[in-house]
Design an enzyme around this catalytic site. Structure first.
Site, short mmCIF file in Angstrom:
data_model
loop_
_atom_site.label_atom_id
_atom_site.label_comp_id
_atom_site.label_asym_id
_atom_site.label_seq_id
_atom_site.Cartn_x
_atom_site.Cartn_y
_atom_site.Cartn_z
N VAL A 91 0.83 -1.20 0.00
CA VAL A 91 0.00 0.00 0.00
C VAL A 91 0.88 1.26 0.00
O VAL A 91 0.35 2.38 0.03
CB VAL A 91 -0.99 -0.01 1.19
CG1 VAL A 91 -1.96 -1.18 1.05
CG2 VAL A 91 -0.27 -0.07 2.53
N HIS A 103 -4.20 -4.23 -3.00
CA HIS A 103 -4.68 -4.04 -1.62
C HIS A 103 -4.86 -2.56 -1.27
O HIS A 103 -4.93 -2.21 -0.10
CB HIS A 103 -3.73 -4.72 -0.62
CG HIS A 103 -3.79 -6.22 -0.67
ND1 HIS A 103 -2.82 -7.04 -0.13
CD2 HIS A 103 -4.73 -7.06 -1.19
CE1 HIS A 103 -3.15 -8.31 -0.34
NE2 HIS A 103 -4.30 -8.34 -0.98
N CYS A 156 -16.85 14.38 3.36
CA CYS A 156 -16.52 14.03 1.97
C CYS A 156 -16.84 15.22 1.07
O CYS A 156 -17.98 15.71 1.08
CB CYS A 156 -17.33 12.80 1.56
SG CYS A 156 -17.18 12.42 -0.20
C1 BJW Z 1 12.06 -10.23 2.08
C2 BJW Z 1 12.85 -9.23 2.64
C3 BJW Z 1 13.87 -8.70 1.84
C4 BJW Z 1 11.36 -9.83 4.11
N1 BJW Z 1 14.05 -9.15 0.61
N2 BJW Z 1 12.27 -10.68 0.86
C5 BJW Z 1 -8.77 -19.40 4.44
C6 BJW Z 1 -8.25 -19.86 3.26
C7 BJW Z 1 -8.08 -19.02 2.18
C8 BJW Z 1 -8.41 -17.69 2.26
C9 BJW Z 1 -8.93 -17.23 3.44
C10 BJW Z 1 -9.12 -18.07 4.51
N3 BJW Z 1 -9.63 -17.34 5.52
C11 BJW Z 1 -9.74 -16.05 5.10
C12 BJW Z 1 -9.32 -15.97 3.85
C13 BJW Z 1 -9.25 -14.79 3.01
C14 BJW Z 1 -8.18 -13.83 3.46
C15 BJW Z 1 -6.87 -14.58 3.67
O1 BJW Z 1 -6.14 -14.88 2.74
N4 BJW Z 1 -6.53 -14.88 4.90
C16 BJW Z 1 -5.33 -15.65 5.16
C17 BJW Z 1 -4.50 -14.95 6.22
C18 BJW Z 1 -5.72 -17.06 5.49
N5 BJW Z 1 -8.05 -12.88 2.38
C19 BJW Z 1 -8.85 -11.83 2.27
O2 BJW Z 1 -9.70 -11.57 3.09
C20 BJW Z 1 -8.68 -10.99 1.02
N6 BJW Z 1 -9.90 -10.85 0.36
C21 BJW Z 1 -10.54 -11.91 -0.19
O3 BJW Z 1 -10.17 -13.05 -0.07
O4 BJW Z 1 -11.62 -11.54 -0.91
C22 BJW Z 1 -12.51 -12.54 -1.34
C23 BJW Z 1 -13.63 -12.54 -0.39
C24 BJW Z 1 -14.32 -11.38 -0.19
C25 BJW Z 1 -15.38 -11.39 0.65
C26 BJW Z 1 -15.72 -12.55 1.33
C27 BJW Z 1 -14.98 -13.71 1.13
C28 BJW Z 1 -13.93 -13.70 0.27
C29 BJW Z 1 -8.22 -9.59 1.40
C30 BJW Z 1 -6.84 -9.59 1.94
C31 BJW Z 1 -6.45 -8.20 2.38
C32 BJW Z 1 -5.04 -8.20 2.95
N7 BJW Z 1 -4.80 -6.98 3.58
C33 BJW Z 1 -3.51 -6.74 4.15
C34 BJW Z 1 -3.55 -5.44 4.96
C35 BJW Z 1 -3.52 -4.27 4.03
C36 BJW Z 1 -3.58 -3.01 4.80
C37 BJW Z 1 -2.42 -2.67 5.60
O5 BJW Z 1 -1.31 -2.53 5.05
O6 BJW Z 1 -2.64 -2.48 6.78
O7 BJW Z 1 -2.51 -6.69 3.12
S1 BJW Z 1 -2.89 -8.03 5.22
C38 BJW Z 1 -1.21 -7.89 4.74
O8 BJW Z 1 -0.83 -9.15 4.13
C39 BJW Z 1 -1.17 -6.83 3.64
C40 BJW Z 1 -0.25 -7.47 2.65
O9 BJW Z 1 -0.45 -6.92 1.36
C41 BJW Z 1 -0.61 -8.94 2.74
C42 BJW Z 1 0.46 -9.88 2.24
O10 BJW Z 1 1.60 -9.79 3.04
P1 BJW Z 1 3.05 -9.91 2.38
O11 BJW Z 1 3.27 -8.78 1.48
O12 BJW Z 1 3.23 -11.26 1.83
O13 BJW Z 1 3.99 -9.67 3.66
P2 BJW Z 1 4.50 -10.73 4.74
O14 BJW Z 1 4.96 -9.97 5.91
O15 BJW Z 1 3.52 -11.80 4.99
O16 BJW Z 1 5.75 -11.43 4.03
C43 BJW Z 1 6.93 -10.71 3.74
C44 BJW Z 1 7.86 -11.63 2.96
O17 BJW Z 1 8.98 -10.86 2.57
C45 BJW Z 1 8.40 -12.81 3.77
O18 BJW Z 1 8.25 -13.99 2.98
C46 BJW Z 1 9.88 -12.48 3.98
O19 BJW Z 1 10.71 -13.63 3.95
C47 BJW Z 1 10.16 -11.60 2.81
N8 BJW Z 1 11.22 -10.60 3.04
N9 BJW Z 1 12.47 -9.00 3.94
C48 BJW Z 1 13.30 -10.16 0.15
N10 BJW Z 1 14.73 -7.70 2.32
#
Ligand code: BJW
Length: 236
Positions: free
Chosen positions: A94, A110, A137
């Site tokens: 974001v 996101h 707004c």
């Molecule tokens: C490096 C490094 C370096 C570090 N060099 N690498 C069960 C099964 C399947 C799905 C679901 C479920 N239960 C619920 C769900 C759905 C849910 C979900 O997936 N939950 C899981 C946790 C299980 N998903 C949702 O709700 C999404 N919507 C959806 O599914 O819609 C359909 C739907 C709608 C309505 C009803 C039903 C379904 C929406 C997801 C929204 C995510 N939002 C966030 C917050 C954003 C706001 C904020 O910033 O505050 O987005 S959560 C957070 O995680 C953020 C990120 O974009 C997202 C992903 O994280 P990311 O980028 O992968 O970061 P990390 O920290 O996890 O990983 C960092 C990586 O970098 C690591 O691997 C390190 O090793 C690496 N690293 N330093 C290279 N220097």
């Protein structure tokens, strides 16, 4: 070099710019409970707390600068398109560091910290430094309806139709700095692989999604991404 390239980035690409990841040991979700801050239910129950969390995150952006990984991806985009290829960068981040580095064909699936949205009329706009539930707004005149333009858990990510159409027709998919734990982004590598794309993962470590990829490059994004871009451009 030509073809259709889709890149997915996550918080790891911005880690070396000083922005926290989510699930690493000292990540954002180790200090804050996402249920209390990153769901529509949390915003309905405690809008002041949710605004304060995102206002602080927005403030952090002011001093953050793109690192070598953001810059290399912008260079790759320009070169890939100049050589007749198709390109899309899908970021889960974001922050605005990809566009500051020069990326143009970019989707923030996101949302964006720097933007806000009205829950009444759905207008979007640039967020002020401090967004509050007392704000009005300017599009519809409602008060208390402005929220961060962020996709919270349970909400549909943005531009999914475009993203899936690109994944289904790409021949190279590269995932950088994402843990592969949040859906639907975590499933993109499988979609691209099923479509016949070569899939490459760049991360500090292996992830739950690693088995889906053909190739893994372990290392810091600021080093591994420029190296990948140099090699890819040299192959042309
Ligand atoms: C490096 C490094 C370096 C570090 N060099 N690498 C069960 C099964 C399947 C799905 C679901 C479920 N239960 C619920 C769900 C759905 C849910 C979900 O997936 N939950 C899981 C946790 C299980 N998903 C949702 O709700 C999404 N919507 C959806 O599914 O819609 C359909 C739907 C709608 C309505 C009803 C039903 C379904 C929406 C997801 C929204 C995510 N939002 C966030 C917050 C954003 C706001 C904020 O910033 O505050 O987005 S959560 C957070 O995680 C953020 C990120 O974009 C997202 C992903 O994280 P990311 O980028 O992968 O970061 P990390 O920290 O996890 O990983 C960092 C990586 O970098 C690591 O691997 C390190 O090793 C690496 N690293 N330093 C290279 N220097």
């Amino acid at each position: 070099m030509s073809g259709h390239l889709v890149i997915l980035t996550g918080a790891g690409v911005s880690a070396e710019s000083g922005l926290g990841t989510f699930r690493d040991t000292d990540g954002i979700w180790s200090k804050f409970d996402w249920r209390e801050l990153a769901t529509p239910e949390a915003f309905a129950a405690k809008p002041h707390e949710v605004h304060a969390f995102y206002n602080a995150r927005r403030k952090n952006l002011v001093t953050a600068r793109p690192n070598a990984a953001h810059q290399a991806l912008a260079e790759l985009e320009a070169a890939w398109i100049a050589r007749g290829g198709e390109f899309l960068l899908v970021t889960q981040n974001v922050d605005n560091l990809h566009e500051t580095a020069g990326s143009e064909r970019l989707v923030h699936m996101h949302g964006e910290l720097s933007r806000m949205r009205c829950t009444n009329c759905h207008a979007t706009g640039e967020a002020p430094k401090e967004l509050s539930s007392l704000d009005t707004c300017s599009a519809c005149g409602s008060t208390g309806t402005l929220r961060p333009h962020i996709v919270w858990f349970g909400e549909m990510p943005l531009q999914m139709e475009l993203i899936y159409s690109q994944l289904e027709s790409c021949n190279l998919f590269v995932s950088i700095g994402t843990s592969g734990t949040v859906y639907p982004a975590a499933g993109f590598s499988q979609v691209a692989r099923d479509a016949g794309a070569r899939c490459i993962e760049i991360n500090l470590e292996e992830t739950d999604m690693s088995p889906v990829f053909h190739e893994h490059r372990l290392g810091k994004a600021s080093e591994a991404v420029p190296a990948f871009v140099r090699e890819t451009l040299a192959q042309s």
